[in-house]
Design a protein around this motif. Structure first.
Motif, short mmCIF file in Angstrom:
data_model
loop_
_atom_site.label_atom_id
_atom_site.label_comp_id
_atom_site.label_asym_id
_atom_site.label_seq_id
_atom_site.Cartn_x
_atom_site.Cartn_y
_atom_site.Cartn_z
N TRP A 229 0.84 -1.19 0.00
CA TRP A 229 0.00 0.00 0.00
C TRP A 229 0.88 1.25 0.00
CZ3 TRP A 229 -1.16 -4.57 2.22
CH2 TRP A 229 -2.45 -5.07 2.08
N HIS B 283 1.87 4.05 1.73
CA HIS B 283 1.71 4.44 3.14
C HIS B 283 1.80 5.96 3.26
CE1 HIS B 283 1.66 3.74 7.40
NE2 HIS B 283 2.81 4.35 7.58
N GLU C 105 -2.47 7.85 -0.96
CA GLU C 105 -2.28 6.94 0.17
C GLU C 105 -3.33 5.82 0.14
OE1 GLU C 105 -1.57 10.15 0.57
OE2 GLU C 105 0.43 10.08 1.48
N GLU C 106 -2.90 4.63 0.47
CA GLU C 106 -3.69 3.40 0.57
C GLU C 106 -3.94 2.70 -0.77
OE1 GLU C 106 -4.07 1.71 3.44
OE2 GLU C 106 -2.80 3.37 4.05
N ALA D 130 -6.96 5.01 -4.36
CA ALA D 130 -7.77 4.83 -3.15
C ALA D 130 -8.40 6.13 -2.70
CB ALA D 130 -6.89 4.27 -2.03
N PRO E 270 -8.22 8.21 3.28
CA PRO E 270 -8.59 7.54 4.54
C PRO E 270 -9.18 8.52 5.55
CG PRO E 270 -6.31 7.07 3.91
CD PRO E 270 -6.79 8.15 3.01
N VAL F 161 -10.42 0.24 7.69
CA VAL F 161 -9.29 1.05 7.21
C VAL F 161 -8.35 1.41 8.37
CG1 VAL F 161 -8.64 3.13 5.96
CG2 VAL F 161 -10.80 1.98 5.43
N ARG G 122 -5.45 -0.62 9.77
CA ARG G 122 -4.20 -0.69 9.00
C ARG G 122 -3.07 0.11 9.63
NH1 ARG G 122 -6.44 0.18 2.77
NH2 ARG G 122 -8.07 -1.43 2.86
N HIS H 214 -10.77 1.94 -0.18
CA HIS H 214 -9.50 2.42 0.37
C HIS H 214 -8.33 1.52 0.00
CE1 HIS H 214 -11.23 5.77 2.55
NE2 HIS H 214 -12.22 4.99 2.93
#
Lengths: 422, 422
Positions: free
Chosen positions: A22, A24, A57-58, A91, A94, A116, A119, B382
């Motif tokens: 992913w 990050h 991100e993600e 994505a 978040p 989510v 994570r 996500h």
């Protein structure tokens, strides 16, 4: 061939590497763009030319590049000359920034967005401690000659406690969700002598507290041929030591949670219920310990014995279930105990009755008919050894381990009076 | 100090020994009385003077005596000069003679008297294979970087399949018992990449067959970053090999059940669904395999590949759940499989959709509103990797291992259309 993020540290400098994980974090600086990739093992840093379009991100990506030593990168190696390929659509943003060191969200936000927010590396680590605890629990009991069992969660009567039970429509007749594997694990002592089970238990708990859930994981143990509840407590001590040992061995998860691991003393301090009441200044006729009493006893055990654990034995028979074995010589008290961990009840256990005639008397004393318990009483009529056991609540265990304010913070998808999703 | 029955074999000849266990068998001969004691480890023989009063079978006793070599005794040592003390009341007569080599009772008798009849050494051994299988399952997955998880059994909607679901009264609103951990284990791939769970699943199964239960143990696995369902099948192959290995290592339990352990081939044979239909002579438009087709395929795999296992891949999309990933290039088929073990479906698995937009389209194609799946779809919006997984039914596994006629014979306390006790 995929390289895991933490294995990048041992990649040959200059060799081609493919990471999958992913996004990050993205950091777009004036002269360079950093991309941090996260997978199940940890993080890795990717260096890209300034202005490279990086997915948000993600997003799940595959990154191919060259392993290059770098003092600033996690593990001392980063990926350069990299190509980033999205394995999914970009994505959505978040509900919290998962790359920040702490997940600073309110409890409702945490729970609503659990799929989510779990994570986040520090949040995920909390469950890694739970998984390690389960490993330690089973390994300890396997080594002691216990057999893992699986008992039904659908039961035909609500006889064990009656209150707080969920009713279900079972092909047109009533059935109930088991509040514990108590009856079945006892019956299986007759078969295997020593049994354990990890499974869900269900409580239609009408209280909205920081330590109750409608569904939780119970770590149940039952063993035959005990002298009394002290033998049960000895096995519990071994189990707790095995759980702490497995947690300590669970890589960097402890560090990510910031948990202080307890030391399990060779002998867990034990205090009689009557002495415990006196110690905390409660009236001598109190039938149970209130949460503030438990906290006071936890503080006492730490100050007096240097122990995060304390067992209270001899709880009044009046407050224990009918299968509880009385204290020899004084029928007010019982051969049962609660174990407090850092000032909260974590475990309930004790010795059970084992003679069929004692069961029949105990059931009649409740004004009930032993015939309603026929299936359960079979085991006793056909020979059962003196036995006892205990049940550990997994979520409470992890909650106290990481000193969470609410047991919901360490439950993957908690269920309570108000919550059935996600 | 108690000596376990199988440890009597290594006791110093002439030393004092105390056994604790059940009276397995009494044999009162003209010149001597034999008492066979059973505990969790096995059997031991006690020699008593003729005419000694011995408690009836299944009574729990403590026997103190002298370890004495004897060629006729189990393990080559018996107990002489013995004193027998009952630890409980004399036991009621068991519904079958547990000391006979075979437990020769009808299925209803077995199930009605489960707490007692599971004590028969050959019957108990069946569950010991189940417990060993669980150990092998977890050990294999732990070594492959999987994390054990615990997902809720109480769910707010019956969306996964709709049919055959148990409804419960959840604090005055409707809730349901989870038919599988499918939705939650997928969400947790987003957290841990590789997850497994052993837990109860619930099916309001209106059919009374030899292979269906209302509650059974599902061994669930889900993993991210797969190419397609063949990667999932590779993990399944490792898991099965680990389970068979753990069963083989489970002492004499295999021998007591008489089970023939399967060999798990390096590559499990795979046949496409369309080819499987042709092979068994079924019409090309059949949407599923009937039990007799599964048996024929099992026989084919054994004859053709020497394998007790065969995977059927590419099941029609029309018969698979909405989250199933289609077969690339031919949307009639799916990237899913069933694994047959000795001619019976044991495992269902496959690749899942992983893009949020594919989920929304699949749900709309069923005439449903994606909003009803909001909690589940969070994970996909996500960022979720290509992933897949499988579920093994524990009772079917053990049933096929010991070649039981009915899955109820290997379930500790089965639950079905008619049965909620013991």
């Amino acid at each position: 061939m995929r390289t895991l993020c933490t294995s990048l540290a041992t990649a040959e400098p200059g060799s081609p590497v493919t990471l999958e994980g992913w996004v990050h974090r993205r950091r777009e600086l004036a002269r360079v763009t950093f991309l941090v990739v996260r997978d199940r093992t940890g993080l890795a840093q990717v260096v890209l030319p300034a202005g490279t379009r990086v997915p948000p991100e993600e997003t799940v990506v595959r990154v191919t590049g060259t392993a290059t030593p770098s003092a600033q990168a996690p593990g001392g190696v980063e990926l350069t000359d990299a190509v980033v390929e999205g394995l999914t659509e970009p994505a959505a943003t978040p509900p919290a920034e998962l790359w920040r060191p702490r997940l600073d969200v309110s409890l409702p936000v945490l729970l609503d967005h659990a799929p989510v927010l779990w994570r986040h590396p520090a949040q995920r680590a909390r469950w890694e401690l739970a998984a390690a605890s389960l490993r330690g629990f089973r390994a300890t009991l396997d080594a002691l000659g216990f057999t893992e069992v699986a008992t039904p969660k659908l039961v035909g009567s609500a006889t064990e406690s009656g209150a707080n039970v969920f009713a279900i429509d079972y092909f047109g007749r009533p059935a109930y969700l088991a509040q514990s594997p108590q009856f079945h694990k006892q019956q299986l002592v007759g078969v295997f002598e020593r049994v354990y089970e990890v499974g869900p238990v269900f409580r239609a708990e009408p209280h909205d507290t920081v330590r109750h859930l409608a569904e939780y994981r119970s770590l149940d143990v039952e063993l035959g041929f005990v002298e009394d509840h002290r033998d049960v407590l000895s096995v519990l001590r071994e189990v707790l030591a095995g759980m702490v040992g497995a947690v300590a061995a669970a890589g960097d998860a402890v560090g990510r949670t910031g948990a202080r691991l307890p030391v399990v003393p060779e002998e867990i301090p034990v205090i009689h219920f009557a002495d415990a009441l006196a110690l905390v200044g409660a009236p001598a006729d109190e039938p149970d310990l209130a949460p503030e009493h438990e906290r006071a006893l936890g503080a006492w055990a730490l100050a007096e014995h240097g122990s995060d654990f304390v067992a209270v034995e001899g709880y009044p028979m009046a407050k224990r279930p009918f299968y509880t074995h009385p204290w020899p010589g004084d029928g007010r008290w019982s051969n049962s105990f609660d174990l407090l961990f850092r000032g909260m009840e974590l475990v309930t256990g004790g010795q059970r009755l084992h003679r069929a005639s004692d069961y029949e008397a105990a059931i009649r004393a409740r004004g009930e008919d032993p015939a309603a318990y026929a299936a359960y009483l079979q085991a006793f009529r056909h020979g059962m050894p003196p036995h006892g056991g205990f049940a550990i609540g997994l979520e409470r265990w992890v909650g106290r381990l990481v000193e969470a304010a609410n047991v919901r913070e360490v439950t993957l998808f908690p269920r309570d009076l108000h919550r059935l999703a996600p």
